[in-house]
Design a protein around this motif. Sequence first.
Motif: not given
Length: 829
Positions: A493, A532, A535, A537-538, A564-569
């Motif tokens: 990210y 945005n 939800h 999973g990674e 795909s890192e933490a909550s970032h997509r």
Amino acid sequence: MASLRRSTLLSSIFSLYLFSLLSMSTSTDTITSNSSLSGTNQKLISAQKQFALGFYQPPNSSYWYISIWYNTISLQTSVFIANRNEPLTDPATSQLIIGSDGNLVLLNGSKTEVWSTNVTGMNPLNKTEAVLNDSGNLMLRYVSNTSNVLWQSIDNPTDTWLSGGKLGFNKATGISKRLISWKSLADPAEGIYSYLLDPNGTSQLFIQWNKTKQYWTSGPWSDSQGIFTLVPEMIGRAESRIYNFTYVSNEEENYFIYSMKPDAGQISRAIIDHNGQVKQLNWVGTAWIQIWAQPAHICDVYVPCGPYGRCNGNELPYCNCLHGFSPKSKTNYSLEDYSGGCVRNTELQCESGNLTKVQQDKFYVLANMKYPDNFQSIQVNSAKECAAACLKNCSCSAYSYQSGCNLWYGGLLNLQDGYSGSDLAGTLYIRLAASEFTASKSHTGLLISVVIGGIIVVLFYVIVVLVVMKRKRDQRIARLLKDLRGTLIAFRYDDLQFVSKNFSEKLGGGAFGSVYKGYLPDSTAIAIKKLNGFHQGEKQFRAEVSTIGTIQHVNLVRLIGFCSEASHRLLVYEYMPKSSLDVQLFNCRDVILNWSTRYQIALGTARGLAYLHEKCRDCIIHCDIKPENILLDDNLVPKVADFGLSKLLGRDFSRVLTTMRGTIGYLAPEWITGVPITPKADVYSYGKMLFELISGHRNNFDQWNSSSSGSDFFPSFSARKLIEGDVQTLLDKKLNGDAPIEEIERACKVACWCIQDDETARPTMGQVVKILEGILEVNTPPMPMSHRVMGESPDYINFFNDISFGTSSKTRSNTSTTRESSSLVKNSG
């Protein structure tokens, strides 16, 4: 001993009595004078188990309510709340009972009445009961005469209009039966928006703000068409007969009532949302899918963001405070209750008559803003004089100078970003305290020198660290590009933040996220999409992206990598320098796309979609074909974008319908009728877009009507001109007739076939490619039923005989007007 036996017997009888009451309250659909409802484990369930009634706690709320909700779906969805303005804190000590006067009454832990049906004049000798039926209606009635309904919830709606319920106006009492929105996502108390029938006697439905300001109307009801004249989205529902609407006007009342077809096989509800939009929602699978919303654009709601709030309908959150302001209540803002608006971070320094302090206030510039309501115009000679006039009045909060001076006093309402091309929009100057612009100058000279020296030292070390980090990052990304050679790159990210300069250059935005421009270390331009509301999973996200990354075609935008890192997509695509088709076709005045280019764009787009539908291991349905999702490279070669988002994000396209203008014009009838979605939905959207390529006009009835000399909607107009053999009039006037007639005719026929109401009558995208390439020929199509109401209604016309796809049929004349089955190619004789 006998006394002990008698006590034990009485205890057993009492226990059985309590057990019978508990069983009655947890398993039946009725509350009687001998039963009650209490606690979270007890509820009423309708006879066919369609609805339930009990104590309900909204998400993110600590309060409880008596509510009716759907019993057959996984997401608890309330359709009626009795005590919406009087919440409970403890359901275990609260009771819903039949009171001594026969009314249904809700008592709190102190046995104080919180809510009641409030029916007067009941016969005290007749017992009453409350029954929940399978239409979601709670009825209070006499036990001895069940047909005599004393009160029912469906006539006292909260925010939901259920089948069989009335929206109307009682002429004798002046009482309006209306829907009233929730206050916020977590608070079902009465909000500021309501949906009601015109109390003045017309057959129009209104949406009101604060029960006073009307900001949307459905237009009068048309009995002949079975729709509201300003809600064309009802056409598909009226023709499919899934919904039956009835308008009644008599001496006592005017009201609307609707019902659903018994075998419709779907769950549907209409609501007034907390944000001021009326929405029609269908339950599909595991989620509510929005069919339509009015007003279509969230910023067209009256005061959607409160005082000093600015509305931006292209991304979430759609409400933000102006510079120099903060939410009046951060808690309410987080729950999307924007009614309180924003307040100043620093109070203005002006005092009446004190010019020295008046001059301390300054103005913050906002470009391309829709002007707030209620301005006052004054006569001045310059923008400087206009600003001075505002500064002289302590109540003046903003001004504009555009062919005149306009001043605003008090709170600014209905501010909207990115609003241009109107006399009601332009540059707005917001008045702020001087401290919002300049830092404090109270430091001593010595302290300033020390701080400056320290800053210089820190900056030196920061620069050294940044240079080293940049070199290492460039080397790492370069190794990735070299080693992976065409496979998807898993970006960090912070790397994407770096190559996009912290996402500073925004290319555009939509329902699924915003797109930013960036540059790889080798100067390759890329487009980065931040998703945005994602939800998954990674592991699931990486699996889906890997599948999409293997799809390569000259007419599909190439996916370079992902994050795909933490909550970032995030998704990283190749950059398209010519932007999207809508920009080149509708908004570019310097260059006009000639017919040859338009035809190649249509053909290339069809090839890309055919690949997704027919050549991939798993068929991919795009679900959102429109000019904004067709990108163009340097040579104007079309590439379908966002084709993987339907696979990644599923079928919840509610945001598309609420936040993106134009998308509703491309929806196939299947989205409205609720039947399963197939690749033919993309074919329908492609047909609508093909009409835009031919005509150069947006696929919107109002825009087409305003730019044409007649009242025909273009698809209807096109079908009629095809029949008459006058296809030259269908071409974009900017092309001055410079196009082969046979190609215009071929494109129009394809477009008309693509938008047939029956999806089985539409061609596949593979067949569309062959038709546009000239390999297959087609006859004149019939006019879609849903478009007849927008233009003339010619009889059905025979299309062609299917000889290339395995269906044999007799040769038919092109001018046949009989209603026969259609096929995809002319009989070659």
